[in-house]
Scaffold this active site. Sequence first.
Site, short mmCIF file in Angstrom:
data_model
loop_
_atom_site.label_atom_id
_atom_site.label_comp_id
_atom_site.label_asym_id
_atom_site.label_seq_id
_atom_site.Cartn_x
_atom_site.Cartn_y
_atom_site.Cartn_z
N THR A 109 66.03 56.95 -4.42
CA THR A 109 66.66 55.92 -5.25
C THR A 109 66.73 56.41 -6.70
OG1 THR A 109 65.74 54.25 -3.78
CG2 THR A 109 66.56 53.48 -5.91
N LYS A 114 72.41 47.24 7.40
CA LYS A 114 71.42 48.16 6.83
C LYS A 114 70.85 47.55 5.58
CE LYS A 114 69.37 52.17 6.62
NZ LYS A 114 68.12 51.37 6.52
N ASN A 139 58.43 52.18 -6.70
CA ASN A 139 59.05 53.39 -6.16
C ASN A 139 60.20 53.88 -7.06
OD1 ASN A 139 61.53 54.36 -4.36
ND2 ASN A 139 59.65 55.19 -3.51
N ALA A 140 61.07 52.95 -7.46
CA ALA A 140 62.24 53.37 -8.25
C ALA A 140 61.83 53.75 -9.68
CB ALA A 140 63.28 52.26 -8.27
N LYS A 166 69.48 42.45 4.89
CA LYS A 166 68.22 42.49 4.12
C LYS A 166 67.21 41.60 4.81
CE LYS A 166 66.75 44.28 0.16
NZ LYS A 166 67.28 45.42 -0.58
N1 GLU Z 1 65.86 48.64 -0.32
C1 GLU Z 1 66.74 49.67 -0.75
C2 GLU Z 1 67.95 49.10 -1.45
O1 GLU Z 1 67.91 48.01 -1.95
C3 GLU Z 1 67.08 50.66 0.37
C4 GLU Z 1 67.69 50.10 1.60
C5 GLU Z 1 67.78 51.10 2.75
O2 GLU Z 1 67.36 52.22 2.59
O3 GLU Z 1 68.31 50.70 3.79
O4 GLU Z 1 68.96 49.73 -1.57
#
Ligand code: GLU
Length: 407
Positions: A187, A67, A217-218, A103
Amino acid sequence: MQNPFENAMKQLDKVAKIKNFSEEFITRLRQPDRDIRISIPVKMDNGSTKIFEGYRVEYNNALGPYKGGIRYHQDTEINEVKALAFWMALKCAVAGIPMGGGKGGITVNPKELSKGELERLSRGWVRKLSDILGPKKDVPAPDVNTTPEIMAWMNDEYQKITGDKTGAMITGKPLDKGGSEGRGTATAQGGFFVFEALKKELNLPEKCKIAIQGFGNAGSYAALIWSKAGHTILAISDSKGGVYNEKGLDIEKLMKYKKDTGSLSGFPDAKEITNEKLLETECDLLIPAAFENQITGANADKVKAKAILELANGPINPEADEILYKKNIPIVPDILANSGGVTVSYFEWDQNLKNEHWSEKEVFDKLRPILEDSAKKILAKSKESNTDLRCGAFILALERIEAKITL
Ligand code: GLU
């Protein structure tokens, strides 16, 4: 640019020295299960074909399907994606969700592409990786510069190739395409829940003065959530620079200003501030919410915040960790502080597979206790081993992964 994967491995080595994990286990975690590089040919609007480089790193799936998000950035390269995938594995373990770590990314400045080019590029990424993706295999999501719309294109492409109609192969989708309520702000909201859970422990005042690096976004939602809760946002920046007002910035106005003008620069009632200076702001809480390696051996000494909460992944390198520890500036680590995003992603996946749609209240009512519990456990781990919160978080995550991994 420092190698983020080397930094991630230094963090792992540090924890392996503090806590007795088996050597086989630590060795296993020094490599991803697989790292995949792809080339994506894209028909450009002018008729030419351009080849882009893309990635998917599947780090570890001991706890569940891989994930993690997909990053579009001109500086994205394999070592960054590997580091981010490693941190995802730990982050999911910290959150206690049944997901592993992965990732993805593409080396591209998406702002230079037309919408059509961006769509063809995103669909191309899925076409090259459709064999390894899937609800029970590998579930991507947004990251820097990737949006719900891009997730929808990717899901559509995957559906066309495989016939999968669950929508659970990717999270962060728009609400009308199987997305979850609350995913957009998750987040930042999760970071706020963690902050509230640890505020006393961090010796922070009831109402804090805050500096935030990043307006994506964050960062932008963090500014909104913290200011709505009565805290003062002194400074905030985007990639081009930031704004500062010692009496506090009006975040709703600032969001509108950025939307209208495309920049923070020129915002009335504020002084301009560079990203470098923002990190040195005298404040109660500093929230790095942009990229890796922002606080390093070169500037850690200049940080004047009372505490730091990492909404970005990897913003503080191991050298800076040591300096800040000696300066008594506690750091709430990324794998706890920003884990609200992936936790709500997991909720989205779960809703898709069960064909349910939860309200935003339900989502945040489920999220809050998860993060409070992780924060409490991490604090206990760090005290037990007389170490910092990052090591405490690593210990919790590694114990959970070790319990499930087959070597
Ligand atoms: N990109 C976000 C992170 O770094 C979310 C990853 C996700 O939702 O799978 O945590």
